[in-house]
Scaffold this motif. Structure first.
Motif, PDB file in Angstrom:
ATOM      1  N   MET A   1      -1.880   0.362  -0.410  1.00 35.15           N
ATOM      2  CA  MET A   1      -3.328   0.462  -0.241  1.00 35.15           C
ATOM      3  C   MET A   1      -3.924  -0.884   0.159  1.00 35.15           C
ATOM      4  O   MET A   1      -3.404  -1.943  -0.183  1.00 35.15           O
ATOM      5  N   SER A   2      -5.016  -0.793   0.909  1.00 36.02           N
ATOM      6  CA  SER A   2      -5.794  -1.987   1.237  1.00 36.02           C
ATOM      7  C   SER A   2      -7.100  -1.895   0.481  1.00 36.02           C
ATOM      8  O   SER A   2      -7.687  -0.813   0.385  1.00 36.02           O
ATOM      9  N   THR A   3      -7.565  -3.020  -0.049  1.00 33.86           N
ATOM     10  CA  THR A   3      -8.845  -3.002  -0.749  1.00 33.86           C
ATOM     11  C   THR A   3      -9.811  -3.949  -0.055  1.00 33.86           C
ATOM     12  O   THR A   3      -9.407  -4.991   0.468  1.00 33.86           O
TER      13      THR A   3
ATOM     14  N   ASP B   1     -14.451  -3.872   0.803  1.00 33.56           N
ATOM     15  CA  ASP B   1     -15.602  -3.135   1.358  1.00 33.56           C
ATOM     16  C   ASP B   1     -15.795  -3.388   2.849  1.00 33.56           C
ATOM     17  O   ASP B   1     -16.450  -2.613   3.525  1.00 33.56           O
ATOM     18  N   GLU B   2     -15.211  -4.501   3.331  1.00 30.34           N
ATOM     19  CA  GLU B   2     -15.403  -4.853   4.743  1.00 30.34           C
ATOM     20  C   GLU B   2     -14.446  -4.117   5.665  1.00 30.34           C
ATOM     21  O   GLU B   2     -14.574  -4.196   6.887  1.00 30.34           O
ATOM     22  N   LEU B   3     -13.490  -3.399   5.089  1.00 27.79           N
ATOM     23  CA  LEU B   3     -12.412  -2.844   5.908  1.00 27.79           C
ATOM     24  C   LEU B   3     -12.752  -1.478   6.467  1.00 27.79           C
ATOM     25  O   LEU B   3     -13.303  -0.625   5.772  1.00 27.79           O
ATOM     26  N   VAL B   4     -12.424  -1.304   7.743  1.00 27.11           N
ATOM     27  CA  VAL B   4     -12.531   0.016   8.360  1.00 27.11           C
ATOM     28  C   VAL B   4     -11.248   0.293   9.131  1.00 27.11           C
ATOM     29  O   VAL B   4     -10.433  -0.592   9.375  1.00 27.11           O
TER      30      VAL B   4
ATOM     31  N   GLN C   1     -17.990  -6.050   9.244  1.00 27.14           N
ATOM     32  CA  GLN C   1     -16.772  -5.239   9.087  1.00 27.14           C
ATOM     33  C   GLN C   1     -15.600  -5.841   9.873  1.00 27.14           C
ATOM     34  O   GLN C   1     -15.792  -6.507  10.885  1.00 27.14           O
ATOM     35  N   ILE C   2     -14.392  -5.575   9.374  1.00 28.43           N
ATOM     36  CA  ILE C   2     -13.178  -5.869  10.151  1.00 28.43           C
ATOM     37  C   ILE C   2     -12.248  -4.664  10.027  1.00 28.43           C
ATOM     38  O   ILE C   2     -12.405  -3.848   9.111  1.00 28.43           O
ATOM     39  N   ARG C   3     -11.298  -4.579  10.921  1.00 33.88           N
ATOM     40  CA  ARG C   3     -10.328  -3.476  10.822  1.00 33.88           C
ATOM     41  C   ARG C   3      -9.195  -3.883   9.896  1.00 33.88           C
ATOM     42  O   ARG C   3      -8.754  -5.023   9.908  1.00 33.88           O
ATOM     43  N   ASP C   4      -8.773  -2.930   9.109  1.00 39.08           N
ATOM     44  CA  ASP C   4      -7.655  -3.146   8.175  1.00 39.08           C
ATOM     45  C   ASP C   4      -6.375  -3.391   8.970  1.00 39.08           C
ATOM     46  O   ASP C   4      -5.967  -2.550   9.762  1.00 39.08           O
ATOM     47  N   SER C   5      -5.747  -4.516   8.750  1.00 43.09           N
ATOM     48  CA  SER C   5      -4.431  -4.710   9.379  1.00 43.09           C
ATOM     49  C   SER C   5      -3.309  -4.699   8.348  1.00 43.09           C
ATOM     50  O   SER C   5      -2.189  -4.298   8.648  1.00 43.09           O
ATOM     51  N   ASN C   6      -3.592  -5.110   7.132  1.00 39.80           N
ATOM     52  CA  ASN C   6      -2.518  -5.280   6.142  1.00 39.80           C
ATOM     53  C   ASN C   6      -1.731  -4.001   5.864  1.00 39.80           C
ATOM     54  O   ASN C   6      -0.506  -4.038   5.754  1.00 39.80           O
ATOM     55  N   ARG C   7      -2.460  -2.903   5.725  1.00 39.52           N
ATOM     56  CA  ARG C   7      -1.757  -1.663   5.381  1.00 39.52           C
ATOM     57  C   ARG C   7      -0.755  -1.319   6.488  1.00 39.52           C
ATOM     58  O   ARG C   7       0.345  -0.849   6.236  1.00 39.52           O
TER      59      ARG C   7
ATOM     60  N   SER D   1      -3.356  -4.925  -1.146  1.00 41.61           N
ATOM     61  CA  SER D   1      -3.701  -6.244  -0.602  1.00 41.61           C
ATOM     62  C   SER D   1      -5.183  -6.468  -0.796  1.00 41.61           C
ATOM     63  O   SER D   1      -5.977  -5.529  -0.780  1.00 41.61           O
ATOM     64  N   GLY D   2      -5.525  -7.713  -1.002  1.00 46.55           N
ATOM     65  CA  GLY D   2      -6.918  -8.107  -1.230  1.00 46.55           C
ATOM     66  C   GLY D   2      -7.276  -8.010  -2.701  1.00 46.55           C
ATOM     67  O   GLY D   2      -6.557  -7.417  -3.515  1.00 46.55           O
ATOM     68  N   GLY D   3      -8.372  -8.663  -3.023  1.00 51.89           N
ATOM     69  CA  GLY D   3      -8.934  -8.508  -4.373  1.00 51.89           C
ATOM     70  C   GLY D   3      -8.177  -9.195  -5.487  1.00 51.89           C
ATOM     71  O   GLY D   3      -8.367  -8.874  -6.660  1.00 51.89           O
ATOM     72  N   VAL D   4      -7.292 -10.151  -5.141  1.00 51.63           N
ATOM     73  CA  VAL D   4      -6.578 -10.855  -6.216  1.00 51.63           C
ATOM     74  C   VAL D   4      -6.949 -12.340  -6.263  1.00 51.63           C
ATOM     75  O   VAL D   4      -6.317 -13.121  -6.953  1.00 51.63           O
TER      76      VAL D   4
ATOM     77  N   PRO E   1      -2.188 -11.029  -1.575  1.00 46.22           N
ATOM     78  CA  PRO E   1      -3.460 -11.572  -1.125  1.00 46.22           C
ATOM     79  C   PRO E   1      -3.975 -10.835   0.111  1.00 46.22           C
ATOM     80  O   PRO E   1      -3.209 -10.155   0.802  1.00 46.22           O
ATOM     81  N   GLY E   2      -5.270 -10.984   0.387  1.00 46.49           N
ATOM     82  CA  GLY E   2      -5.892 -10.220   1.468  1.00 46.49           C
ATOM     83  C   GLY E   2      -5.695 -10.794   2.852  1.00 46.49           C
ATOM     84  O   GLY E   2      -5.602 -10.049   3.834  1.00 46.49           O
ATOM     85  N   ASN E   3      -5.624 -12.115   2.963  1.00 42.60           N
ATOM     86  CA  ASN E   3      -5.477 -12.678   4.306  1.00 42.60           C
ATOM     87  C   ASN E   3      -4.201 -12.143   4.942  1.00 42.60           C
ATOM     88  O   ASN E   3      -3.136 -12.131   4.306  1.00 42.60           O
ATOM     89  N   PRO E   4      -4.301 -11.687   6.186  1.00 46.54           N
ATOM     90  CA  PRO E   4      -3.182 -10.960   6.801  1.00 46.54           C
ATOM     91  C   PRO E   4      -1.849 -11.712   6.841  1.00 46.54           C
ATOM     92  O   PRO E   4      -0.804 -11.109   6.622  1.00 46.54           O
ATOM     93  N   VAL E   5      -1.874 -13.028   7.116  1.00 46.78           N
ATOM     94  CA  VAL E   5      -0.607 -13.765   7.135  1.00 46.78           C
ATOM     95  C   VAL E   5      -0.094 -13.921   5.703  1.00 46.78           C
ATOM     96  O   VAL E   5       1.101 -13.754   5.426  1.00 46.78           O
TER      97      VAL E   5
HETATM   98  P1  AMP Z   1      -9.537 -11.124  -0.472  1.00 40.95           P
HETATM   99  O1  AMP Z   1      -8.178 -11.490  -0.962  1.00 40.95           O
HETATM  100  O2  AMP Z   1      -9.895  -9.710  -0.788  1.00 40.95           O
HETATM  101  O3  AMP Z   1     -10.548 -12.091  -0.915  1.00 40.95           O
HETATM  102  O4  AMP Z   1      -9.465 -11.216   1.097  1.00 40.95           O
HETATM  103  C1  AMP Z   1      -9.173 -12.441   1.749  1.00 40.95           C
HETATM  104  C2  AMP Z   1      -9.441 -12.328   3.229  1.00 40.95           C
HETATM  105  O5  AMP Z   1      -8.573 -11.377   3.808  1.00 40.95           O
HETATM  106  C3  AMP Z   1     -10.835 -11.864   3.594  1.00 40.95           C
HETATM  107  O6  AMP Z   1     -11.259 -12.548   4.751  1.00 40.95           O
HETATM  108  C4  AMP Z   1     -10.658 -10.384   3.860  1.00 40.95           C
HETATM  109  O7  AMP Z   1     -11.644  -9.861   4.726  1.00 40.95           O
HETATM  110  C5  AMP Z   1      -9.299 -10.380   4.506  1.00 40.95           C
HETATM  111  N1  AMP Z   1      -8.629  -9.102   4.269  1.00 40.95           N
HETATM  112  C6  AMP Z   1      -8.484  -8.501   3.083  1.00 40.95           C
HETATM  113  N2  AMP Z   1      -7.828  -7.344   3.217  1.00 40.95           N
HETATM  114  C7  AMP Z   1      -7.545  -7.223   4.543  1.00 40.95           C
HETATM  115  C8  AMP Z   1      -6.878  -6.228   5.288  1.00 40.95           C
HETATM  116  N3  AMP Z   1      -6.370  -5.135   4.717  1.00 40.95           N
HETATM  117  N4  AMP Z   1      -6.764  -6.402   6.617  1.00 40.95           N
HETATM  118  C9  AMP Z   1      -7.278  -7.499   7.200  1.00 40.95           C
HETATM  119  N5  AMP Z   1      -7.908  -8.482   6.545  1.00 40.95           N
HETATM  120  C10 AMP Z   1      -8.059  -8.343   5.217  1.00 40.95           C
END
Ligand code: AMP
Ligand code: MG
Length: 404
Positions: free
Chosen positions: A179-181, A183-186, A196-202, A246-249, A294-298
């Protein structure tokens, strides 16, 4: 911050080998055997010819060249209904059963047909057994072919088929929820609204999971909402062997994955001394390993590479859980600053004869996924100033290098 090795040990200790399962052999590639495979048959099952040619009695070729009478033809798959007598030969095709009386095969290239094939001139002297494949030459009935722990590849599957095995016992293919977490993800191609940004992590993580043969459950996008994350995680662990978010940690106000896992699971919240991918949450929720990347894609991909991939391979029964590590010569300087962390830099990797060269890619930010896509490896830069052009550096290989 904790050291990479300490984080790994904490994670791997809680990722145990999965239960075993019987799978069809065609579904077993990349899985690990969970029992010994014993052959119930001799392979090959009967004496047969390794060449197209003539089945003969070796003694009749002693004074080659000799002319022998051709008494019939044997294709592969036919039961021989003739017997080779003195000065006789049978035309025989690769894989056909050696007929009674014959004890050698002369390859067709060493013969000449005469009188429309009713006889043949054999041009060489052959020994008893020439070009005959004996029963059990590959392996005999009762042989222990492969032990528990064997990683199944294409040739293993061929052997299973040869001995009539339709199913094999393996360590289970892990079912992994993704799952990707945020609010900005579409999802998809629609126009992005501001913010908004597109979800790439999932998508990238699903591809990494596919590479190791996991069965994927796509848990979709989950908003930054404590209730939504809680219910998504609780229902995921009902059906998964592992879950990856991914994200939110991180340290943000809306990083609820961390909050929920802290409350429900036996979680450890880590700041690992690496860059990228410093934040990581790992623990068990109802006994199921949860990887909070973590959320950042790399960062998400590097975290998967450093922690989740080896952990899942361990669960699958792999003995070799690491990406290949090689030493390569830097063709550009790989500079960094001292910050107490090990850096994993995205690099191109080129093979030049017996050695490898790396060069640093532009765009090393943890949000700059294009460099990750163009990288064949991650250069491992210990804490310090980095390396100069011409120095050797350790590289974790992600894909095949370019060949120069
Ligand atoms: P976070 O760990 O939730 O604070 O996210 C860190 C950064 O990664 C933020 O710039 C998010 O917008 C970006 N991010 C989080 N999840 C994703 C995702 N699934 N795809 C692309 N970027 C993401
Ligand atoms: Mg977020």
């Amino acid at each position: 911050m904790i050291e990479l090795e300490e984080a790994r040990e904490f994670i791997f200790n809680q990722c145990l080998k999965l239960s075993t399962d019987e799978v069809e052999i065609s579904k077993s590639r990349g899985l690990v055997l969970a029992g010994t495979v014993i052959s119930n048959y001799d392979v090959p099952p009967f004496p047969n010819t390794a060449m197209d040619g003539y089945a003969v009695r070796a003694v009749d070729t002693e004074h080659a060249p000799v002319e022998l009478k051709v008494i019939g033809t044997l294709p592969a798959g036919r039961i021989p209904d003739l017997e080779v007598g003195a000065d006789e030969a049978v035309r025989i095709m690769t894989g056909a059963v050696i007929p009674e009386g014959a004890d050698a095969v002369v390859m067709v290239e060493k013969t000449k047909e005469v009188e429309n094939g009713s006889s043949v001139i054999v041009e060489e002297t052959v020994k008893n057994g020439n070009f005959i494949r004996q029963p059990g030459e590959d392996f005999v009935k009762g042989s222990e072919l492969f032990n528990s722990g064997t990683l199944i590849g294409a040739a293993h599957i061929g052997v299973f088929a040869t001995i009539g095995l339709e199913k094999v016992t393996v360590f289970k293919r892990p079912v992994v929820g993704v799952m990707s977490t945020g609010d900005e993800l579409v999802e998809g191609s629609s126009q992005l609204k501001p913010g908004q940004i597109r979800d790439s992590n999932r998508h990238s993580i699903k591809a990494l999971l596919e590479e190791i043969g996991a069965e994927i459950i796509d848990l979709g996008l989950v908003p930054d909402d404590e209730r939504a994350i809680e219910s998504a995680l609780l229902s995921a662990v009902e059906k998964c062997d592992a879950v990856v978010t991914s994200g939110g940690v991180s340290m943000g106000d809306f990083d609820y994955v961390k909050v929920v896992l802290d409350r429900l699971g036996e979680m450890k919240w880590m700041q690992v001394a690496i860059k990228p991918a410093k934040p990581l949450a790992f623990g068990l929720l109802n006994g199921v390993p949860i990887f909070g990347l973590p959320g950042n894609p790399v960062s998400a991909m590097v975290s998967f590479e450093l922690f989740m991939r080896p952990a899942l391979l361990k669960m699958m029964g792999y003995e070799q859980i690491w990406r290949p590590r090689i030493k390569a010569k830097a063709t550009t300087p790989l500079k960094r600053r001292k910050d107490g962390k090990v850096h994993f830099a995205r690099v191109t990797l080129t093979r030049k004869g017996d050695s490898y060269e790396v060069s640093f890619l532009e765009g090393q930010g943890s949000h700059q996924l294009a460099a990750m896509a163009n990288a064949q490896g991650l250069a491992v830069l210990p804490d310090g100033e980095g390396v100069e052009k011409g120095d050797f550096v350790d590289v974790m290989q992600l894909t095949e290098p370019e060949i120069d």
